[in-house]
Write a protein that holds these residues in place. Structure first.
Motif, mmCIF file in Angstrom:
data_model
loop_
_atom_site.group_PDB
_atom_site.id
_atom_site.type_symbol
_atom_site.label_atom_id
_atom_site.label_comp_id
_atom_site.label_asym_id
_atom_site.label_seq_id
_atom_site.Cartn_x
_atom_site.Cartn_y
_atom_site.Cartn_z
ATOM 1 N N GLU A 165 0.833 -1.215 0.000
ATOM 2 C CA GLU A 165 0.000 0.000 0.000
ATOM 3 C C GLU A 165 0.864 1.260 0.000
ATOM 4 O O GLU A 165 0.540 2.252 -0.649
ATOM 5 C CB GLU A 165 -0.891 0.051 1.246
ATOM 6 C CG GLU A 165 -2.093 -0.870 1.214
ATOM 7 C CD GLU A 165 -1.765 -2.231 1.799
ATOM 8 O OE1 GLU A 165 -0.563 -2.546 1.951
ATOM 9 O OE2 GLU A 165 -2.707 -2.982 2.101
ATOM 10 N N ILE A 266 -1.989 1.463 14.330
ATOM 11 C CA ILE A 266 -2.926 0.430 14.790
ATOM 12 C C ILE A 266 -3.313 0.716 16.243
ATOM 13 O O ILE A 266 -2.437 0.940 17.074
ATOM 14 C CB ILE A 266 -2.296 -0.967 14.645
ATOM 15 C CG1 ILE A 266 -1.989 -1.224 13.168
ATOM 16 C CG2 ILE A 266 -3.220 -2.048 15.204
ATOM 17 C CD1 ILE A 266 -1.378 -2.555 12.881
ATOM 18 N N LEU A 274 -3.509 -9.268 15.708
ATOM 19 C CA LEU A 274 -2.883 -9.199 14.382
ATOM 20 C C LEU A 274 -2.438 -10.570 13.906
ATOM 21 O O LEU A 274 -2.181 -11.474 14.709
ATOM 22 C CB LEU A 274 -1.665 -8.274 14.433
ATOM 23 C CG LEU A 274 -1.947 -6.784 14.599
ATOM 24 C CD1 LEU A 274 -0.646 -6.036 14.823
ATOM 25 C CD2 LEU A 274 -2.672 -6.252 13.375
ATOM 26 N N GLN A 275 -2.311 -10.735 12.620
ATOM 27 C CA GLN A 275 -1.779 -11.971 12.050
ATOM 28 C C GLN A 275 -0.395 -12.218 12.663
ATOM 29 O O GLN A 275 0.362 -11.267 12.922
ATOM 30 C CB GLN A 275 -1.763 -11.824 10.523
ATOM 31 C CG GLN A 275 -0.446 -12.019 9.852
ATOM 32 C CD GLN A 275 -0.509 -11.813 8.341
ATOM 33 O OE1 GLN A 275 -1.035 -10.824 7.838
ATOM 34 N NE2 GLN A 275 0.053 -12.740 7.617
ATOM 35 N N VAL A 278 2.860 -10.483 11.762
ATOM 36 C CA VAL A 278 2.978 -9.072 12.125
ATOM 37 C C VAL A 278 3.087 -8.924 13.643
ATOM 38 O O VAL A 278 4.059 -8.393 14.173
ATOM 39 C CB VAL A 278 1.756 -8.266 11.606
ATOM 40 C CG1 VAL A 278 1.876 -6.801 11.977
ATOM 41 C CG2 VAL A 278 1.621 -8.430 10.095
ATOM 42 N N ARG A 353 -6.807 5.512 2.575
ATOM 43 C CA ARG A 353 -5.553 5.152 3.234
ATOM 44 C C ARG A 353 -4.679 6.359 3.556
ATOM 45 O O ARG A 353 -3.957 6.345 4.542
ATOM 46 C CB ARG A 353 -4.788 4.171 2.309
ATOM 47 C CG ARG A 353 -3.457 3.695 2.806
ATOM 48 C CD ARG A 353 -3.561 2.778 3.994
ATOM 49 N NE ARG A 353 -4.304 1.564 3.718
ATOM 50 C CZ ARG A 353 -4.803 0.767 4.678
ATOM 51 N NH1 ARG A 353 -4.627 1.058 5.953
ATOM 52 N NH2 ARG A 353 -5.480 -0.318 4.356
ATOM 53 N N THR B 90 -6.227 -4.368 -6.279
ATOM 54 C CA THR B 90 -5.399 -5.471 -5.816
ATOM 55 C C THR B 90 -6.324 -6.585 -5.355
ATOM 56 O O THR B 90 -7.524 -6.394 -5.252
ATOM 57 C CB THR B 90 -4.515 -5.025 -4.646
ATOM 58 O OG1 THR B 90 -5.355 -4.403 -3.676
ATOM 59 C CG2 THR B 90 -3.484 -4.018 -5.100
ATOM 60 N N LYS B 92 -7.237 -7.921 -2.606
ATOM 61 C CA LYS B 92 -7.289 -7.919 -1.153
ATOM 62 C C LYS B 92 -8.281 -8.975 -0.681
ATOM 63 O O LYS B 92 -9.402 -9.036 -1.153
ATOM 64 C CB LYS B 92 -7.724 -6.550 -0.665
ATOM 65 C CG LYS B 92 -7.499 -6.340 0.793
ATOM 66 C CD LYS B 92 -7.999 -4.967 1.178
ATOM 67 C CE LYS B 92 -9.505 -4.871 1.037
ATOM 68 N NZ LYS B 92 -10.206 -5.678 2.047
ATOM 69 N N SER B 94 -9.420 -9.676 2.711
ATOM 70 C CA SER B 94 -10.385 -9.052 3.610
ATOM 71 C C SER B 94 -9.604 -8.287 4.648
ATOM 72 O O SER B 94 -8.397 -8.378 4.722
ATOM 73 C CB SER B 94 -11.236 -10.112 4.300
ATOM 74 O OG SER B 94 -10.402 -10.927 5.084
ATOM 75 N N GLY B 95 -10.295 -7.531 5.469
ATOM 76 C CA GLY B 95 -9.612 -6.847 6.558
ATOM 77 C C GLY B 95 -9.084 -5.489 6.160
ATOM 78 O O GLY B 95 -9.238 -5.062 5.026
ATOM 79 N N PRO B 96 -8.457 -4.833 7.139
ATOM 80 C CA PRO B 96 -8.099 -3.435 6.963
ATOM 81 C C PRO B 96 -6.819 -3.182 6.160
ATOM 82 O O PRO B 96 -6.563 -2.056 5.784
ATOM 83 C CB PRO B 96 -7.929 -2.935 8.401
ATOM 84 C CG PRO B 96 -7.634 -4.154 9.215
ATOM 85 C CD PRO B 96 -8.181 -5.328 8.492
ATOM 86 N N GLY B 97 -6.004 -4.185 5.900
ATOM 87 C CA GLY B 97 -4.782 -3.985 5.107
ATOM 88 C C GLY B 97 -3.755 -3.134 5.814
ATOM 89 O O GLY B 97 -3.789 -2.992 7.031
ATOM 90 N N HIS B 100 -1.643 -3.857 9.208
ATOM 91 C CA HIS B 100 -2.219 -5.067 9.785
ATOM 92 C C HIS B 100 -1.704 -6.338 9.131
ATOM 93 O O HIS B 100 -1.758 -7.401 9.725
ATOM 94 C CB HIS B 100 -3.747 -5.060 9.633
ATOM 95 C CG HIS B 100 -4.433 -4.067 10.494
ATOM 96 N ND1 HIS B 100 -5.070 -4.396 11.651
ATOM 97 C CD2 HIS B 100 -4.558 -2.725 10.372
ATOM 98 C CE1 HIS B 100 -5.587 -3.315 12.216
ATOM 99 N NE2 HIS B 100 -5.289 -2.278 11.452
ATOM 100 N N ARG B 101 -1.302 -6.231 7.894
ATOM 101 C CA ARG B 101 -1.045 -7.446 7.122
ATOM 102 C C ARG B 101 0.410 -7.605 6.762
ATOM 103 O O ARG B 101 1.089 -6.662 6.394
ATOM 104 C CB ARG B 101 -1.850 -7.392 5.810
ATOM 105 C CG ARG B 101 -3.332 -7.376 6.007
ATOM 106 C CD ARG B 101 -3.880 -8.745 6.268
ATOM 107 N NE ARG B 101 -3.848 -9.552 5.048
ATOM 108 C CZ ARG B 101 -3.667 -10.862 5.052
ATOM 109 N NH1 ARG B 101 -3.478 -11.496 6.168
ATOM 110 N NH2 ARG B 101 -3.679 -11.531 3.923
ATOM 111 N N LYS B 103 1.778 -8.948 3.829
ATOM 112 C CA LYS B 103 0.980 -9.134 2.644
ATOM 113 C C LYS B 103 1.863 -9.527 1.484
ATOM 114 O O LYS B 103 2.507 -8.675 0.896
ATOM 115 C CB LYS B 103 0.306 -7.805 2.369
ATOM 116 C CG LYS B 103 -0.835 -7.856 1.465
ATOM 117 C CD LYS B 103 -1.536 -6.528 1.522
ATOM 118 C CE LYS B 103 -2.582 -6.477 0.444
ATOM 119 N NZ LYS B 103 -3.411 -5.326 0.549
#
Lengths: 364, 246
Positions: A165, A266, A274-275, A278, A353, B90, B92, B94-97, B100-101, B103
């Motif tokens: 991103e 966050i 979180l995953q 991360v 974003r 992209t 994606k 799910s979730g806030p990206g 958080h990820r 990726k």
């Protein structure tokens, strides 16, 4: 203290980074960053190890099975990676480990006794892949790098892995410098630079007179960002300074043409959910933005008013729609008339974003 | 979810995204263009969602003589201009990206609004590179799927086609320069012109070869030298009951 929590997440990583962990754990903020030596990414290490194609094949087969055994269990657990993604990562691990990439297509062929040159020993590859699957250690820390835009950046425990991103921040800057000589040749700041990703991305689009100062509180980040800046031969253009947000920038107050940042955003309560890649491995210092997640964003937007020169540009990354809206309202209410063209920009997944804008040049 | 349903679903969310991401400005500020807008096209006719699969499809868009130029024009656009006709998103989950990820799915999908062609790239390690790959792939798809109708009575091969022909071609003047191969970005323009001709002669390689001053064998070799070209020609030949080239 935030720093100690980031050091703890490093301490959790066994073996390979044990040597790295010691200086960080014992460090105080006054430690000179030059005493930290960043780890070399796997793909840049010399191919000093060798094995036979059949042994490599055995490893690959084992690693693939391990990846397949995951199925979509991580997805259900915490929205982590599925087998498909892990298999893709396995291929990238091979790419970074092998001196000769063409061997990847020959895996499984009959040419078993052929010698294969590796950048890590086969034993290490077993350890690394086990860490990937069983400890959920991020792939980018395994190979020591992340591909980001057209860059390959060194990353390691203690430094946030740059996200896809965030690539867009560089495009947003590119758009505004395109029509402004002043911005193109100006002084920019990337606050909380981490691996140095945004600073390097911007350094490569500014004109030769342009400069970037990248700051970070974490000594590991300062060391890694410096390493990346040197690797892209931008040391004359990008200066890395250690310190919190605008603190190391007192000498350039009111002189900045641009300020960009991907600060921690966050909310503290979300960190535990979180995953695993991360939450358990990346530095909390770079993720935790306080109760609402807005602590650092608000600090940055306040600082931008005095740090930027009239007409100066800013981009801040946020957690999403809520924070974007809040930040825009906050800017209007707290510093009325100071900002102009404040705008919310969505990432490519359609999530609001970024907040961008300029310092109003009429109000100064 | 099958690929097709997934695509249809994504396209839906894509349009929602497009309508949602309208720029917001502060009350005291003047409105500046929303960044993402540069990736949108002003075409509002795209209300129906086609779940076009990424495989090659024959002759999806045949431009009439009147709009003849437009078909080949897409390929003459710069990357930036072509990007402006596309919506990008992209994959994606799910979730806030964002933070958080972790990726790895830096995959990118481009939808070319004027034609509805979707191109995607997942295999590269950065979003930036996937975007470049998707754009390259889009060019190939445009060449393969967008057909210009030809007037065979007045036909002479256009310069971009002459450039990809082997030197043997009797129509190829010395001003053509060396032959351009599949790795050269300009090959795609020639490939589109060649497919226009092959479609006009309904898949007959010997007929097409005559228009190009080549032997049938030489033209076959040229077609076989590029995977997308070969697949497009063979798909047409199969549909006309002809044997595929090998």
């Amino acid at each position: 203290m935030k720093l100690s929590s980031s050091a703890c997440s490093i301490a959790r990583i066994p073996s390979l980074f044990a040597s790295l962990c010691r200086p960080i754990c014992s460090t105080s903020l006054s430690l000179s960053p030059s005493s930290l030596k960043p780890t070399t990414p796997l793909f840049l290490r010399p191919p000093t190890f060798s094995t036979s194609l059949s042994e490599l094949n055995k490893w690959h087969h084992w690693a693939k099975n391990l990846a397949s055994s995951v199925g979509s269990s991580f997805v259900h657990l915490d929205n982590g990676p599925d087998s498909t993604l892990l298999c893709r990562e396995l291929r990238w691990l091979l790419e970074d480990s092998l001196e000769d990439h063409s061997l990847i297509s020959q895996l499984g062929s009959q040419n078993y006794h052929m010698d294969v040159r590796l950048r890590a020993s086969l034993d290490e590859l077993y350890v690394l892949w086990r860490q990937r699957i069983e400890e959920r250690r991020p792939f980018q820390y395994i190979v020591g790098c992340e591909h980001w835009r057209d860059l390959v950046l060194s990353v390691q425990e203690g430094v946030l892995i740059p996200r896809p991103e965030t690539e867009l921040i560089v495009d947003l800057v590119k758009d505004v410098v395109l029509d402004s000589r002043e911005l193109k040749e100006g002084l920019w700041a990337d606050l909380g630079t981490g691996s140095g990703a945004i600073a390097i991305g911007i350094g490569r689009i500014l004109w030769s007179q342009g400069r970037v100062i990248a700051t970070d509180l974490s000594p590991v980040a300062v060391a890694v960002a410096t390493y990346n800046v040197l690797r892209y031969d931008l040391k004359d253009m990008i200066e890395v300074r250690k310190g919190s947000w605008f603190e190391p920038l007192k000498d350039v107050e009111g002189k900045l043409a641009g300020v960009v940042s991907n600060p921690p955003y966050i909310p503290s309560d979300d960190i535990s959910r979180l995953q695993a890649e991360v939450g358990q491995h990346e530095p909390r210092l770079a993720l935790d933005g306080g109760v609402s997640g807005m602590d650092d964003l608000l600090h940055l937007s306040n600082g931008a008013v005095s740090m930027l020169k009239p007409g100066g540009f800013f981009v801040f990354e946020t957690n999403g729609e809520k924070q974007c809206q809040f930040l825009v309202d906050y800017m209007e209410n707290n510093n009325p008339g100071k900002f102009c063209n404040v705008n919310i920009v969505s990432d490519f997944a359609g999530i609001q974003r970024f907040v961008t804008g300029f310092i109003n040049d009429k109000c100064h | 979810m099958s690929m097709a349903t997934q695509l249809a679903w994504k396209s839906n969310s894509l349009l929602r995204f497009a309508s949602k991401s309208i720029s917001r400005s502060t009350s005291n500020g003047c409105i500046v263009a929303h960044y993402s807008r540069s990736f949108f096209c002003n075409n509002t006719n795209m209300t129906t969602i086609t779940s076009m699969r990424p495989e090659f499809q024959l002759c999806c868009f045949t431009h009439s003589a009147a709009s003849n130029i437009i078909g080949s024009k897409y390929l003459e656009l710069t990357d930036e201009e072509l990007m402006k006709q596309c919506v990008m998103d992209t994959f994606k989950a799910s979730g806030p990206g964002g933070q958080h990820r972790n990726k790895r799915e830096s995959a990118v999908r481009l939808k070319h609004i004027p034609t509805g062609i979707i191109s995607q790239a997942v295999e590269d390690r950065s979003q930036h590179k996937n975007r470049a790959s998707a754009l390259r792939r889009l060019r190939t798809l445009l060449a393969v799927r967008v057909r210009n109708t030809l007037d065979l009575d007045a036909y002479s091969p256009p310069p971009e086609l002459l450039q990809i022909l082997p030197p043997k071609s009797t129509f190829r003047g010395s001003d053509c320069g060396p032959q351009i191969g599949p790795n050269n970005p300009k090959f795609i323009l020639g490939m589109q012109a060649l497919l226009d001709l092959v479609f006009a002669v309904e898949g007959s390689i010997s007929d097409a070869a005559k228009f190009l001053g080549l032997s049938t064998g030489a033209l076959s070799r040229l077609i076989l030298s590029d995977d997308s070209l070969r697949m497009a020609v063979n798909e047409l030949r199969t549909s006309k009951g002809l044997k595929p080239l090998k």
